[in-house]
Design an enzyme around this catalytic site. Structure first.
Site, mmCIF file in Angstrom:
data_model
loop_
_atom_site.group_PDB
_atom_site.id
_atom_site.type_symbol
_atom_site.label_atom_id
_atom_site.label_comp_id
_atom_site.label_asym_id
_atom_site.label_seq_id
_atom_site.Cartn_x
_atom_site.Cartn_y
_atom_site.Cartn_z
ATOM 1 N N SER A 132 0.195 -10.671 7.558
ATOM 2 C CA SER A 132 -0.516 -10.975 6.494
ATOM 3 C C SER A 132 0.057 -8.984 5.925
ATOM 4 C CB SER A 132 -2.160 -10.193 6.372
ATOM 5 O OG SER A 132 -2.259 -10.805 6.847
ATOM 6 N N GLU A 363 1.589 -19.064 6.122
ATOM 7 C CA GLU A 363 1.869 -18.757 4.708
ATOM 8 C C GLU A 363 0.877 -17.925 3.692
ATOM 9 O OE1 GLU A 363 3.907 -22.064 2.313
ATOM 10 O OE2 GLU A 363 5.369 -22.621 4.223
ATOM 11 N N GLU A 367 -7.952 -15.000 3.843
ATOM 12 C CA GLU A 367 -8.440 -14.115 3.745
ATOM 13 C C GLU A 367 -7.318 -13.172 2.812
ATOM 14 O OE1 GLU A 367 -8.050 -14.435 7.136
ATOM 15 O OE2 GLU A 367 -10.002 -14.882 7.203
HETATM 16 N N1 CAA Z 1 4.926 -12.763 -7.569
HETATM 17 C C1 CAA Z 1 5.715 -11.383 -7.924
HETATM 18 N N2 CAA Z 1 6.034 -10.405 -7.230
HETATM 19 C C2 CAA Z 1 4.699 -9.865 -6.727
HETATM 20 C C3 CAA Z 1 3.666 -11.320 -5.956
HETATM 21 C C4 CAA Z 1 3.464 -12.070 -6.649
HETATM 22 N N3 CAA Z 1 3.305 -13.088 -6.076
HETATM 23 N N4 CAA Z 1 3.078 -10.802 -5.376
HETATM 24 C C5 CAA Z 1 3.348 -9.157 -5.204
HETATM 25 N N5 CAA Z 1 4.290 -9.065 -5.541
HETATM 26 C C6 CAA Z 1 5.000 -7.506 -5.823
HETATM 27 C C7 CAA Z 1 4.438 -6.711 -6.861
HETATM 28 O O1 CAA Z 1 3.839 -6.342 -8.248
HETATM 29 C C8 CAA Z 1 4.486 -4.993 -6.059
HETATM 30 O O2 CAA Z 1 5.510 -4.632 -7.469
HETATM 31 P P1 CAA Z 1 5.319 -3.733 -8.005
HETATM 32 O O3 CAA Z 1 5.142 -2.755 -6.936
HETATM 33 O O4 CAA Z 1 6.573 -3.750 -8.964
HETATM 34 O O5 CAA Z 1 4.204 -3.795 -8.617
HETATM 35 C C9 CAA Z 1 5.186 -5.340 -5.226
HETATM 36 O O6 CAA Z 1 5.576 -7.122 -4.880
HETATM 37 C C10 CAA Z 1 4.252 -5.428 -3.927
HETATM 38 O O7 CAA Z 1 3.221 -5.831 -3.933
HETATM 39 P P2 CAA Z 1 1.679 -5.573 -3.799
HETATM 40 O O8 CAA Z 1 0.589 -4.003 -4.206
HETATM 41 O O9 CAA Z 1 0.768 -6.684 -3.860
HETATM 42 O O10 CAA Z 1 1.758 -5.746 -1.601
HETATM 43 P P3 CAA Z 1 0.074 -5.887 -0.563
HETATM 44 O O11 CAA Z 1 1.377 -5.111 0.618
HETATM 45 O O12 CAA Z 1 -0.622 -5.041 -1.311
HETATM 46 O O13 CAA Z 1 0.116 -7.510 -1.260
HETATM 47 C C11 CAA Z 1 0.165 -9.552 -0.192
HETATM 48 C C12 CAA Z 1 1.033 -8.243 -0.775
HETATM 49 C C13 CAA Z 1 -0.401 -10.869 -1.492
HETATM 50 C C14 CAA Z 1 -0.785 -9.024 0.755
HETATM 51 C C15 CAA Z 1 1.215 -10.531 0.522
HETATM 52 O O14 CAA Z 1 1.928 -9.309 1.738
HETATM 53 C C16 CAA Z 1 1.624 -11.474 1.479
HETATM 54 O O15 CAA Z 1 0.917 -12.421 0.185
HETATM 55 N N6 CAA Z 1 1.036 -11.154 2.633
HETATM 56 C C17 CAA Z 1 1.025 -12.653 3.190
HETATM 57 C C18 CAA Z 1 1.756 -12.795 3.531
HETATM 58 C C19 CAA Z 1 2.797 -14.327 3.921
HETATM 59 O O16 CAA Z 1 2.079 -15.207 3.368
HETATM 60 N N7 CAA Z 1 2.946 -14.372 5.217
HETATM 61 C C20 CAA Z 1 3.779 -15.950 5.040
HETATM 62 C C21 CAA Z 1 5.033 -15.951 6.176
HETATM 63 S S1 CAA Z 1 6.101 -18.102 6.247
HETATM 64 C C22 CAA Z 1 5.316 -18.333 6.709
HETATM 65 O O17 CAA Z 1 3.933 -18.995 7.556
HETATM 66 C C23 CAA Z 1 6.218 -20.279 6.762
HETATM 67 C C24 CAA Z 1 5.932 -20.357 8.074
HETATM 68 O O18 CAA Z 1 6.884 -20.719 8.337
HETATM 69 C C25 CAA Z 1 4.685 -22.016 7.728
#
Ligand code: CAA
Length: 382
Positions: A132, A363, A367
């Site tokens: 996550s 993905e 949560e």
């Molecule tokens: N688009 C563009 N930029 C984004 C973004 C988006 N959707 N989301 C975040 N960012 C940017 C932010 O703007 C930030 O940039 P700045 O520092 O310039 O402001 C930077 O990225 C860091 O973002 P956050 O501060 O929001 O990071 P965070 O750690 O607080 O949260 C999160 C990020 C949403 C929790 C993210 O880590 C997330 O989505 N986690 C889940 C991961 C995931 O989905 N994994 C799936 C694995 S792939 C898979 O499952 C494929 C498969 O095999 C089926």
């Protein structure tokens, strides 16, 4: 507002439905039982254009919109959620990511064969300690001038054992946090790439999931995607689209289980009448149908937003959150309607219940979707 599908969309839906029923259905129980990945069937899906649906025709894709993609994903997932996740990762994570952010050379070399289905792709973001919390990347990509040296471990990688093209996220500048992460195209047969054993999973057992280890893998600089430090944004933007695909997968699992439960309820008799004549079953069917339709509307809305080139991250997370919860709930109800038969493999719904669970995890867990949605809401609120 027009909810009627165009003739072209209806044809795509029918092509996917026919393929799923004729080709995927016959062996689906066996593939689940033996964790067998159906390479030859995936090749046939590619021949029908299902592996590069949204890729422009100049790069060998079908040149279709996101609505076409979710319609096909729903039909494939109704029958075989394992084939569907292979299709989803190739389409919306790997192909879309390269088409949107790759260089012309990367598109020619990698996107075209991926879109034609000549090879498969995988998306390598998750790590043992970065699920996550995707910014916590421990895999490193050391800048060595004309190339990078890649070291680390990725896990839970869909398609890992059969993919030729890996999209790998790795940390180049740890002091910059998420801004130090890069994304790379890595070929799976390069020296230093090692595959782990196939995971023995609860569901989607016909898909190939493994860990991948990189040991001093030399990655040419021209294989980096975007500017230095663009990797985390690349992963997040790509996942926004990927979540629409998984939402459609969850929708398909729910709809497939519902169709089986409906059919069973009209055939199975108890207390002298088909069980569909008992109000206890009627109320279940009504709730299942209603929730599935609501999920479908959210999935179509997310696809539509993306096709209009409007920001769609809020809707893709909403669609994934809701459709995956509907999939879990509906499949449990489908097993209940089948009674004891629901608990044995021949009736399919127990597999669908196991398959549904992963849609709440990969993905981005439910949560994480709630976190993304609430951030959007609060941002809009000011
Ligand atoms: N688009 C563009 N930029 C984004 C973004 C988006 N959707 N989301 C975040 N960012 C940017 C932010 O703007 C930030 O940039 P700045 O520092 O310039 O402001 C930077 O990225 C860091 O973002 P956050 O501060 O929001 O990071 P965070 O750690 O607080 O949260 C999160 C990020 C949403 C929790 C993210 O880590 C997330 O989505 N986690 C889940 C991961 C995931 O989905 N994994 C799936 C694995 S792939 C898979 O499952 C494929 C498969 O095999 C089926």
């Amino acid at each position: 507002m027009d909810f009627v599908l165009s003739e072209e969309h209806q044809m795509i839906r029918k092509a996917a439905k026919d393929f799923a029923e004729q080709e995927l259905l016959p062996g689906v129980i066996d593939r689940d039982e033996h964790q067998y990945f159906p390479e030859e069937l995936i090749r046939k899906m590619a021949d029908l254009g299902f592996m590069g649906m949204m890729v422009r025709t100049e790069y060998g894709g079908a040149g279709l919109d996101t609505l076409s993609y979710v319609l096909a994903m729903e039909e494939i997932s109704k029958i075989d959620a394992s084939a569907a996740v292979c299709m989803s990762v190739n389409n919306s994570l790997v192909c879309w990511g390269i088409q949107e952010y790759g260089t012309e050379e990367q598109k020619q070399r990698y996107l075209t064969p991926l879109a034609k289905g000549e090879c498969l792709g995988a998306f390598l973001l998750s790590e043992p300690e970065a699920g996550s919390d995707a910014t916590a990347q421990h895999t490193t990509a050391q800048d060595c001038g004309d190339h990078y040296l890649l070291n680390g471990v990725k896990n839970w990688i869909t398609n890992a054992g059969i993919a030729k093209v890996f999209l790998v996220m790795a940390q180049t500048h740890p002091e910059r946090g998420s801004h130090g992460i890069n994304a790379f195209i890595v070929e799976s047969d390069w020296p230093g790439v090692k595959l782990g054993a196939k995971e023995n999973k609860m569901g989607i057992r016909g898909s190939d999931t493994r860990s991948v280890t990189f040991q001093d893998v030399k990655v040419p600089k021209q294989n980096r995607i975007g500017e230095d430090g663009f990797g985390f944004k690349f992963a997040m933007k790509t996942l926004e689209g990927g979540r629409i695909g998984i939402a459609a997968q969850a929708l398909g699992i729910a709809a497939g289980a519902y169709e089986r439960a409906l059919r069973y309820a009209t055939e199975r008799k108890a207390f002298g009448v088909p069980i569909a004549q008992h109000q206890a079953i009627q109320f279940k069917l009504a709730d299942m149908a209603t929730r599935i339709e609501a999920a479908r509307m959210l999935v179509w809305k997310a696809a539509w937003e993306k096709d209009q080139n409007r920001p769609f991250g809020l809707y893709s997370s909403m669609a994934k959150l809701y459709a995956s919860e509907v999939a879990m709930w509906v499949t449990i109800e489908a097993v209940q309607i089948h009674g004891g038969y629901g608990y044995v493999k021949e009736y399919h719904v127990e597999r669908m219940m196991r398959d549904a669970k992963i849609t709440q995890i990969y993905e981005g867990t439910s949560e994480i979707q709630r976190l993304v949605i609430s951030r959007h809401i609060l941002q809009q609120h000011g």
